[in-house]
Design an enzyme around this catalytic site. Structure first.
Site, PDB file in Angstrom:
ATOM      1  N   GLY A 138       0.610  -1.367  -0.310  1.00 60.88           N
ATOM      2  CA  GLY A 138       0.272  -0.310   0.685  1.00 60.88           C
ATOM      3  C   GLY A 138       1.005   1.265  -0.266  1.00 60.88           C
ATOM      4  O   GLY A 138       2.681   1.210   0.184  1.00 60.88           O
ATOM      5  N   TYR A 139       0.236   2.221  -0.273  1.00 68.09           N
ATOM      6  CA  TYR A 139       1.075   3.447  -0.154  1.00 68.09           C
ATOM      7  C   TYR A 139       0.994   4.614   0.488  1.00 68.09           C
ATOM      8  O   TYR A 139      -1.003   5.256   0.493  1.00 68.09           O
ATOM      9  CB  TYR A 139       0.630   3.912  -1.873  1.00 68.09           C
TER      10      TYR A 139
END
Length: 155
Positions: free
Chosen positions: A28-29
């Site tokens: 994820g970011y």
């Protein structure tokens, strides 16, 4: 540290016959700003925090800093990430002196398979296996950070 890599689409599953490893990855970011992406990744039983800078004009080179972190910390950080967690299996295939990393995506990116190769220089020669398709180096929509925002299924 600088990362020099090229990306290609994959035109068949033939790469799986030569794969010497396969690992499930979730990432994820925390930031998808092209000037500084911040990624949290679990890879098998290990976890990493990675910061990448903006790519050069050709899209082949950028700054990358990666640190291994505790798996439990990564799981917590994944809950803080922007929507659009990437889920994929990474296969590794040796070709000559290089190792190709091939990502087969799931979920909203199902149907997309991308191969990457890291090089010592932008001009370095490498073997192009028969399962390799069109080059997409530098095409932003193929960056994982962008796939998390606008998945392949929405193209």
């Amino acid at each position: 540290m600088h990362e020099i890599e090229r990306k290609f689409l994959v035109n068949s599953d033939a790469f799986k016959l030569g794969a010497h490893t396969s690992t499930r990855i979730r990432q994820g970011y925390l930031s998808t700003d092209p000037a500084r992406t911040v990624r949290v990744r679990t890879r098998g039983k290990k976890a990493y925090l990675t910061i990448k800078g903006k790519s050069n004009v050709s899209g082949t080179t950028r700054v990358e800093v990666e640190e291994e972190i505790a798996f439990a910390k990564a799981e917590t950080l994944l809950t803080l990430c922007l929507p659009g967690i990437i889920d994929k299996t990474r296969y590794e295939v040796k070709a000559g002196k290089h190792v190709w990393e091939i990502d087969e995506f799931y979920g909203a990116n199902q149907g997309l398979t991308i191969a990457e190769i890291e090089l010592a220089t932008e001009e370095e020669d490498f073997i192009k296996p028969s399962w390799l398709g069109a080059e997409v180096t530098g095409e932003n929509k193929y960056y994982n950070s962008q796939l998390s925002l606008k998945p392949f299924s929405l193209w």
